[in-house]
Design an enzyme around this catalytic site. Structure first.
Site, PDB file in Angstrom:
ATOM      1  N   ASN A 116      13.324  32.331  80.224  1.00 26.80           N
ATOM      2  CA  ASN A 116      12.308  33.256  79.719  1.00 26.80           C
ATOM      3  C   ASN A 116      11.419  32.569  78.699  1.00 26.80           C
ATOM      4  O   ASN A 116      11.843  31.678  77.971  1.00 26.80           O
ATOM      5  CB  ASN A 116      12.963  34.519  79.139  1.00 26.80           C
ATOM      6  CG  ASN A 116      13.272  34.388  77.659  1.00 26.80           C
ATOM      7  OD1 ASN A 116      12.398  34.594  76.808  1.00 26.80           O
ATOM      8  ND2 ASN A 116      14.509  34.013  77.342  1.00 26.80           N
ATOM      9  N   ASN A 145      17.561  41.440  64.669  1.00 33.51           N
ATOM     10  CA  ASN A 145      17.146  40.056  64.801  1.00 33.51           C
ATOM     11  C   ASN A 145      15.716  39.960  64.272  1.00 33.51           C
ATOM     12  O   ASN A 145      14.799  40.580  64.791  1.00 33.51           O
ATOM     13  CB  ASN A 145      17.240  39.709  66.298  1.00 33.51           C
ATOM     14  CG  ASN A 145      16.936  38.274  66.623  1.00 33.51           C
ATOM     15  OD1 ASN A 145      15.776  37.899  66.746  1.00 33.51           O
ATOM     16  ND2 ASN A 145      17.970  37.475  66.800  1.00 33.51           N
ATOM     17  N   CYS A 181      14.092  30.784  68.699  1.00 34.04           N
ATOM     18  CA  CYS A 181      13.524  31.068  70.021  1.00 34.04           C
ATOM     19  C   CYS A 181      12.582  29.927  70.402  1.00 34.04           C
ATOM     20  O   CYS A 181      11.718  29.557  69.602  1.00 34.04           O
ATOM     21  CB  CYS A 181      12.736  32.377  70.004  1.00 34.04           C
ATOM     22  SG  CYS A 181      13.767  33.796  70.318  1.00 34.04           S
ATOM     23  N   SER A 242      24.632  30.515  70.367  1.00 36.29           N
ATOM     24  CA  SER A 242      23.333  29.985  70.074  1.00 36.29           C
ATOM     25  C   SER A 242      22.258  30.754  70.824  1.00 36.29           C
ATOM     26  O   SER A 242      22.551  31.642  71.617  1.00 36.29           O
ATOM     27  CB  SER A 242      23.277  28.511  70.497  1.00 36.29           C
ATOM     28  OG  SER A 242      23.405  28.456  71.909  1.00 36.29           O
ATOM     29  N   TYR A 313      23.599  38.491  77.141  1.00 42.38           N
ATOM     30  CA  TYR A 313      22.404  39.104  77.733  1.00 42.38           C
ATOM     31  C   TYR A 313      22.424  38.832  79.241  1.00 42.38           C
ATOM     32  O   TYR A 313      22.527  39.744  80.064  1.00 42.38           O
ATOM     33  CB  TYR A 313      21.139  38.536  77.084  1.00 42.38           C
ATOM     34  CG  TYR A 313      19.839  39.153  77.553  1.00 42.38           C
ATOM     35  CD1 TYR A 313      19.603  39.442  78.894  1.00 42.38           C
ATOM     36  CD2 TYR A 313      18.816  39.451  76.657  1.00 42.38           C
ATOM     37  CE1 TYR A 313      18.410  40.009  79.316  1.00 42.38           C
ATOM     38  CE2 TYR A 313      17.613  40.018  77.080  1.00 42.38           C
ATOM     39  CZ  TYR A 313      17.423  40.286  78.405  1.00 42.38           C
ATOM     40  OH  TYR A 313      16.237  40.846  78.821  1.00 42.38           O
TER      41      TYR A 313
END
Ligand SMILES: Cc1cc2nc3c(=O)[nH]c(=O)nc-3n(C[C@H](O)[C@H](O)[C@H](O)COP(=O)(O)O)c2cc1C
Length: 351
Positions: A116, A145, A181, A242, A313
């Site tokens: 993603n 988050n 990210c 992570s 996820y």
């Protein structure tokens, strides 16, 4: 028969982001209706051996929803009914932002992975903070988050994170500084010692507690050691290891491996577990393990490597909504098999 087996071909015929929106929408439709208690009966595994205490919070089981699944904090109660032990909502940024152009989420079915480059699309701190404060709050811990707004330059990052923290503080139980990210330009550079100290220090001053930091699996070992020193110096409460990786293991088979973005799911399982072990060998700060958890064995490997809890996820995309129940049941069997009294007893037993 697992109903998700029937739904999966249909869902997988849709673009991944549309499939996610469909599932998320169905779960949102269940919110506050008699479906929630039905889900609870079907999916919750209540057993004191699964109960976990970490950073001052009680978790009914060690399997949580990782950041990114419920970015705007719309369905924490439904995810609780699905049997998860905690939910991390977000990433939330100070400003609302649309994220990157689509397509920005890709399946690699043969690899049981996703790539993603969503780019932290979310409704922003004001909206998410109001939603969290309005409740209802689920009967499991909810973390937020916290991420940096795309428009904010790195030198203003501490104030930007602080703004978001202050907007969401009332409705949440723990806070995670996401500096890992891979999909926003320069974002992961915030993991250097000076930036980390400035951002985390500002949040500690603002009263963020418990406060955790989420790291990238692409950080070289010395940089992880630096981050651990900052965590120790500031007395932080936990580390999440992570996030997704920009690396592409040679084993990947699906052509989508060429897409830009962060890889998640099975191909990152071992690497994420190694990172947990690396951290757990160097600090007593609790570690939350994320990356490729898809069944009880993969969750157990992270727990034995030192994770107090796990999150997932991608596993939910491939295994469906029964995943936390299946992992929790399987964990009980594994604890029995290996003679552990409870999950806490197994944490770090493989070190
Ligand atoms: C579509 C998508 C969006 C994500 N968004 C976030 C995010 O906003 N903040 C964050 O810290 N991690 C985010 N993640 C990373 C996950 O929280 C998790 O760290 C990573 O996917 C590895 O776990 P998994 O293999 O179980 O998916 C996202 C992952 C995916 C697949």
């Amino acid at each position: 028969m697992n109903p998700y087996r029937l739904a999966k071909p249909l869902l997988f015929s849709l673009p991944p982001e549309t499939a996610h929106r469909t599932i998320h929408g169905l779960l949102a439709a269940a919110r506050g209706t008699p479906v929630e208690p039905l889900l609870e009966r079907r999916y919750r595994v209540e057993d004191p051996r699964l109960a976990t205490r970490a950073f001052g919070l009680d978790f009914p089981n060690p399997v949580g929803v990782a950041a990114g699944f419920d970015k705007n904090a719309e369905i924490p109660t439904v995810l609780s009914a699905l049997g998860f032990g905690h939910v991390e909502v977000g990433g939330v940024t100070a400003e609302p932002q649309p994220g990157n152009p689509r397509p920005r989420m890709f399946r690699l079915p043969e690899d049981e992975a996703l790539i993603n480059r969503m780019g932290l699309n979310n409704e922003g701190a004001d909206a998410v903070g109001e939603r969290l404060a309005a409740g209802p709050h689920p009967d499991i811990p909810v973390g937020v988050n916290l991420a940096l707004s795309e428009v904010t330059p790195a030198e203003e990052a501490p104030a930007d994170y602080r703004y978001t923290y202050e907007r969401v503080a009332d409705g949440a139980d723990y806070f995670v500084v996401n500096v890992s990210c891979p999909n926003s330009e320069g974002f992961r550079d915030l993991q250097n010692r000076d930036s980390l100290e400035a951002i985390l220090g500002t949040l500690v001053d603002a009263g963020a507690d418990p406060l955790l930091v989420k790291l990238s699996p692409d950080l070289p070992d010395p940089a992880v050691e630096d981050a651990l020193e900052v965590v120790d110096d500031l007395g932080l409460d936990g580390i999440i290891a992570s996030n997704t990786t920009t690396s592409r293991p040679d084993t990947l088979r699906n052509p989508n491996r060429a897409e830009r973005g962060g890889l998640s799911g099975k191909p990152i399982e071992a690497e994420a577990t190694n990172m947990i072990r690396f951290i757990a060998e160097r600090t007593d700060v609790p570690v939350v393990g994320v990356g490729g958890v898809s069944d009880a064995e993969s969750a157990y490997r992270k727990i034995r490597a030192g994770a107090e809890m796990v999150q997932l996820y991608t596993g939910m995309v491939y295994e469906g909504p029964s995943i936390s129940r299946d992992i929790n049941r399987g964990l009980l069997d594994l604890l029995d098999r290996d003679g552990f009294d409870d999950v806490a007893d197994a944490v770090g037993s493989g070190l």
